[in-house]
Design a protein around this motif. Structure first.
Motif, PDB file in Angstrom:
ATOM      1  N   GLY A  70       4.582  -4.487  17.025  1.00 55.25           N
ATOM      2  CA  GLY A  70       4.102  -3.316  17.235  1.00 55.25           C
ATOM      3  C   GLY A  70       3.161  -3.135  18.407  1.00 55.25           C
ATOM      4  O   GLY A  70       2.745  -4.293  19.078  1.00 55.25           O
ATOM      5  N   PRO A  71       2.889  -1.886  18.891  1.00 53.50           N
ATOM      6  CA  PRO A  71       2.088  -1.907  20.115  1.00 53.50           C
ATOM      7  C   PRO A  71       0.541  -2.263  19.921  1.00 53.50           C
ATOM      8  O   PRO A  71      -0.112  -2.490  20.966  1.00 53.50           O
ATOM      9  N   GLU A  72      -0.021  -2.363  18.716  1.00 52.73           N
ATOM     10  CA  GLU A  72      -1.264  -2.773  18.497  1.00 52.73           C
ATOM     11  C   GLU A  72      -1.284  -4.084  18.937  1.00 52.73           C
ATOM     12  O   GLU A  72      -0.634  -5.266  18.727  1.00 52.73           O
ATOM     13  N   ALA A  73      -2.514  -4.532  19.666  1.00 50.09           N
ATOM     14  CA  ALA A  73      -2.984  -5.840  19.984  1.00 50.09           C
ATOM     15  C   ALA A  73      -3.415  -6.648  18.727  1.00 50.09           C
ATOM     16  O   ALA A  73      -4.332  -5.903  18.129  1.00 50.09           O
TER      17      ALA A  73
ATOM     18  N   GLU B  32      16.648 -11.051  13.850  1.00 46.90           N
ATOM     19  CA  GLU B  32      16.431 -10.148  12.919  1.00 46.90           C
ATOM     20  C   GLU B  32      14.689  -9.837  12.868  1.00 46.90           C
ATOM     21  O   GLU B  32      14.009 -10.796  13.643  1.00 46.90           O
ATOM     22  N   GLU B  33      14.507  -8.609  12.352  1.00 47.55           N
ATOM     23  CA  GLU B  33      12.915  -8.479  12.279  1.00 47.55           C
ATOM     24  C   GLU B  33      12.205  -9.265  11.397  1.00 47.55           C
ATOM     25  O   GLU B  33      11.765  -8.580  10.207  1.00 47.55           O
ATOM     26  N   ARG B  34      11.931 -10.419  11.542  1.00 44.25           N
ATOM     27  CA  ARG B  34      11.417 -11.382  10.513  1.00 44.25           C
ATOM     28  C   ARG B  34       9.710 -11.430  10.612  1.00 44.25           C
ATOM     29  O   ARG B  34       9.057 -11.462   9.633  1.00 44.25           O
TER      30      ARG B  34
ATOM     31  N   GLU C 260       0.824  -1.044  -0.106  1.00 38.71           N
ATOM     32  CA  GLU C 260      -0.090  -0.011   0.095  1.00 38.71           C
ATOM     33  C   GLU C 260       0.963   1.198   0.086  1.00 38.71           C
ATOM     34  O   GLU C 260       2.092   1.180   0.248  1.00 38.71           O
ATOM     35  N   ASP C 261       0.212   2.361  -0.081  1.00 38.66           N
ATOM     36  CA  ASP C 261       0.974   3.644  -0.243  1.00 38.66           C
ATOM     37  C   ASP C 261       1.229   4.148   0.889  1.00 38.66           C
ATOM     38  O   ASP C 261       0.349   5.286   1.394  1.00 38.66           O
ATOM     39  N   ALA C 262       2.111   3.602   2.020  1.00 34.79           N
ATOM     40  CA  ALA C 262       2.201   3.948   3.177  1.00 34.79           C
ATOM     41  C   ALA C 262       3.795   3.675   3.343  1.00 34.79           C
ATOM     42  O   ALA C 262       4.288   2.580   3.475  1.00 34.79           O
ATOM     43  N   THR C 263       4.256   4.946   3.796  1.00 34.10           N
ATOM     44  CA  THR C 263       5.975   4.937   4.082  1.00 34.10           C
ATOM     45  C   THR C 263       6.269   5.194   5.661  1.00 34.10           C
ATOM     46  O   THR C 263       7.566   5.369   5.915  1.00 34.10           O
ATOM     47  N   ASP C 264       5.245   5.425   6.362  1.00 29.90           N
ATOM     48  CA  ASP C 264       5.369   5.774   7.947  1.00 29.90           C
ATOM     49  C   ASP C 264       5.594   4.582   8.836  1.00 29.90           C
ATOM     50  O   ASP C 264       5.801   3.491   8.281  1.00 29.90           O
ATOM     51  N   GLU C 265       5.615   4.841   9.874  1.00 23.95           N
ATOM     52  CA  GLU C 265       5.579   3.774  11.098  1.00 23.95           C
ATOM     53  C   GLU C 265       4.189   3.078  11.379  1.00 23.95           C
ATOM     54  O   GLU C 265       4.188   2.561  12.324  1.00 23.95           O
ATOM     55  N   SER C 266       3.402   3.550  10.413  1.00 21.96           N
ATOM     56  CA  SER C 266       1.907   2.986  10.869  1.00 21.96           C
ATOM     57  C   SER C 266       1.890   1.487  10.698  1.00 21.96           C
ATOM     58  O   SER C 266       2.976   1.094  10.132  1.00 21.96           O
ATOM     59  N   LEU C 267       0.887   0.771  11.000  1.00 28.06           N
ATOM     60  CA  LEU C 267       0.704  -0.763  10.535  1.00 28.06           C
ATOM     61  C   LEU C 267       1.096  -0.920   9.182  1.00 28.06           C
ATOM     62  O   LEU C 267       1.722  -1.716   8.859  1.00 28.06           O
ATOM     63  N   GLN C 268       0.370  -0.218   8.479  1.00 31.28           N
ATOM     64  CA  GLN C 268       0.552  -0.351   6.790  1.00 31.28           C
ATOM     65  C   GLN C 268       1.923  -0.171   6.507  1.00 31.28           C
ATOM     66  O   GLN C 268       2.346  -0.906   5.477  1.00 31.28           O
ATOM     67  N   GLY C 269       2.328   0.911   7.043  1.00 31.05           N
ATOM     68  CA  GLY C 269       3.913   1.291   6.530  1.00 31.05           C
ATOM     69  C   GLY C 269       4.801   0.137   7.221  1.00 31.05           C
ATOM     70  O   GLY C 269       5.807  -0.192   6.371  1.00 31.05           O
TER      71      GLY C 269
ATOM     72  N   GLY D 276       3.809 -10.394  23.610  1.00 22.09           N
ATOM     73  CA  GLY D 276       5.067 -10.211  22.935  1.00 22.09           C
ATOM     74  C   GLY D 276       5.701 -11.471  22.472  1.00 22.09           C
ATOM     75  O   GLY D 276       6.691 -11.462  22.218  1.00 22.09           O
ATOM     76  N   LYS D 277       4.746 -12.236  21.522  1.00 21.30           N
ATOM     77  CA  LYS D 277       5.180 -13.387  21.180  1.00 21.30           C
ATOM     78  C   LYS D 277       5.913 -13.286  19.917  1.00 21.30           C
ATOM     79  O   LYS D 277       7.187 -13.711  19.555  1.00 21.30           O
ATOM     80  N   SER D 278       5.473 -12.143  18.888  1.00 21.69           N
ATOM     81  CA  SER D 278       6.307 -12.086  17.569  1.00 21.69           C
ATOM     82  C   SER D 278       7.697 -11.438  17.996  1.00 21.69           C
ATOM     83  O   SER D 278       8.721 -11.795  17.437  1.00 21.69           O
ATOM     84  N   THR D 279       7.612 -10.499  19.127  1.00 16.89           N
ATOM     85  CA  THR D 279       8.916  -9.951  19.518  1.00 16.89           C
ATOM     86  C   THR D 279      10.001 -10.838  19.828  1.00 16.89           C
ATOM     87  O   THR D 279      11.092 -10.725  19.765  1.00 16.89           O
ATOM     88  N   LEU D 280       9.363 -11.714  20.678  1.00 16.93           N
ATOM     89  CA  LEU D 280      10.328 -12.849  21.240  1.00 16.93           C
ATOM     90  C   LEU D 280      10.931 -13.694  20.256  1.00 16.93           C
ATOM     91  O   LEU D 280      12.170 -13.890  20.069  1.00 16.93           O
ATOM     92  N   ILE D 281      10.392 -14.137  19.173  1.00 18.75           N
ATOM     93  CA  ILE D 281      10.761 -14.914  17.913  1.00 18.75           C
ATOM     94  C   ILE D 281      11.681 -14.349  17.283  1.00 18.75           C
ATOM     95  O   ILE D 281      12.630 -14.625  16.820  1.00 18.75           O
ATOM     96  N   ASN D 282      11.345 -12.921  17.145  1.00 23.95           N
ATOM     97  CA  ASN D 282      12.477 -11.943  16.316  1.00 23.95           C
ATOM     98  C   ASN D 282      13.497 -11.952  17.082  1.00 23.95           C
ATOM     99  O   ASN D 282      14.751 -12.057  16.327  1.00 23.95           O
TER     100      ASN D 282
END
Length: 488
Positions: free
Chosen positions: A230-233, A224-226, A61-70, A213-219
């Motif tokens: 993010g803060p969103e649940a 690496e950031e695989r 999508e056309d999003a380059t910021d730090e939002s979820l889409q970005g 924090g499951k995805s953060t733990l696996i990363n």
């Protein structure tokens, strides 16, 4: 031959449907709602005699910021950079959109090999969209329908020459391998426990409530950031599996969607996500239940841990966000007491404190997972079990309901993964549950099997009297037996 193909395109053009078609399984979640896929999912694809790795990506999508889409866009761009071939998918019924044109421009700059596919092209309604696809400047578009399996022959025709080129390059760059026998193998090596190998890695599922924090733990384990974080649940939707080497231990680790209370799960997509996570638990060998240190052992956490135990999986409880805990000594004492009280069925299971953000405690988590897997596969000999059973009976004999004592004759292990034991006894239906718990707790303590589910079965074995079926001898038959003569 091995090469990788990344499927990219706008949201809701059919990327996940095509991914499922290529791998031959319904691995990726599919729904009419756009933006279902968020993480990168890899799978082993098969197309004719071609074998390759296919990567399902989030919609660009056309999003380059730090939002979820970005953040989703950055993850997809990373997949484009690491893949050998990009399969750019557009919706033939919608036609070429301005977003498609900007994505085509990006792919021309970032990927050396781009194949254009016009999906949903069944019927005459898609003719205009297929013709418009020529204007993207990526060559002849493949007219295909991922839903019905049309156009795969044309995809094969375009992949085949590229696959041959990758195979020739790999053969030229392959290093020479010195094949020699390892003569240092110990003869007394323990073969009762088969350690994880590259061919059969350990299956580990990380489960918990949303935003634990499951995805953060696996990363952090990957380095690496695989996975998307993010803060969103509720960011993770699919149960994503990754092959890793965890400090010398081959592991396939599953990142699952956060599981909320069943009453709160109303959205169809969330139901699919939770179902995918439950399936990952059923196929796992070790389940890491990740809790938030600020709110541990809530009702949903207990349900998730109990689910893993009922499925017969080895369980490791990890307390995340430990770096934010001010009073660690009192907190860990409180956690252990609550764990023993609220989850008695997992008594002795490892309780590890970690920080997915800083990586502290991951070495202890790795050791706990390896130990839990070894215990889950443990086998005890019948001789050891029966010597142990005699001692347990002497210490605490079984009850005598109705004045007839239940006799426990012998015991053997019937299975592993998890350990299962069979006790042959009289009147198994009259043996109370408390005595079964007494034996299970004894098995845990005496054979060092903490935390793993133990299955104990009681089977009936009636007394076998060899004279029970014979008729009682009368006077005439007794006289015949003594004299050796008939009554005639």
């Amino acid at each position: 031959m091995t090469f990788s193909v990344a499927i990219v395109g706008r949201p809701n053009v059919g990327k996940s449907t095509l991914f499922n078609r290529l791998v031959g399984k319904r691995l990726a979640l599919v729904d009419n709602q756009p933006g279902v896929t968020r993480d990168l999912r890899e799978g082993a694809a098969r197309l004719g005699d071609l074998r390759f790795t296919v990567i399902d990506t989030a919609g660009l999508e056309d999003a380059t910021d730090e939002s979820l889409q970005g953040r989703m866009r950055k993850l997809t761009e990373r997949a484009v950079d690491m893949a050998d071939i990009c399969l750019f998918v557009i919706d033939a019924r919608t036609g070429v959109t301005p977003t498609d044109e900007s994505l085509a421009e990006i792919l021309r700059k970032r990927s050396a090999h781009v194949i254009l596919a016009a999906n949903k092209a069944e019927g005459s309604a898609a003719d205009a969209g297929v013709i418009e696809a020529w204007g993207l400047g990526l060559g002849e578009p493949i007219r295909m329908s991922a839903e019905h399996g049309e156009g795969l022959n044309d995809l094969y025709s375009q992949l085949m020459p590229l696959a041959d080129a990758f195979e020739a390059r790999a053969a030229a760059e392959a290093p020479e391998v010195d094949v020699s026998l390892d003569e240092d193998i110990e003869d007394d090596e323990d073969v009762s426990y088969r350690k994880p190998t590259e061919a059969r890695p350990m299956q580990v599922a990380v489960v918990g409530r949303p935003n634990a924090g499951k995805s953060t733990l696996i990363n952090k384990i990957l380095g690496e950031e695989r996975l998307l974080t993010g803060p969103e649940a509720g960011i993770t939707r699919d149960a994503i599996s990754l092959r890793i080497d965890w400090d010398g231990m081959p592991v396939r680790i599953f990142d699952t969607a956060g599981m909320r209370k069943k009453a709160k799960v109303q959205d169809k997509l969330e139901k699919l996500s939770v179902s995918d996570g439950l399936r990952a638990v059923k196929f796992a060998e070790v389940v890491v239940v990740l809790l938030d240190a600020a709110i541990p052992f809530e009702q949903q956490d207990l349900r998730i841990a109990d689910l893993a135990e009922r499925e017969g999986r080895a369980v490791v409880v990890a307390i995340n966000k430990w770096d934010m805990e001010p009073d660690k000594s009192d907190k860990i004492r409180e956690l252990r007491e609550a764990f023993e009280r609220l989850l008695p069925q997992l008594r002795g299971a490892p309780l590890v404190t970690v920080s997915a953000k800083t990586g502290k405690g991951l070495d202890r988590l790795r050791d706990a997972v390896a130990k839990a897997h070894e215990v889950w596969n443990r086998r005890v000999t019948t001789a050891q079990l029966n010597r142990w059973l005699i001692g347990m009976l002497e210490q605490h004999p079984p009850p005598a309901p109705g004045g007839r004592r239940v006799k426990l004759r012998y015991m053997t292990q019937a299975k592993t993964r998890p350990p299962g034991f069979v006790v042959m006894c009289s009147h198994p239906d009259k043996l109370p549950e408390s005595y079964s718990r007494y034996l299970v707790n004894g098995l845990r303590a005496d054979f060092d099997m903490p935390g793993t589910p133990i299955r104990l079965y009681f089977r009936s074995q009636a007394d076998r009297n060899p004279y029970k079926s014979k008729k009682k001898a009368g006077p005439s038959s007794l006289r015949k037996h003594l004299t050796g003569r008939s009554s005639d």
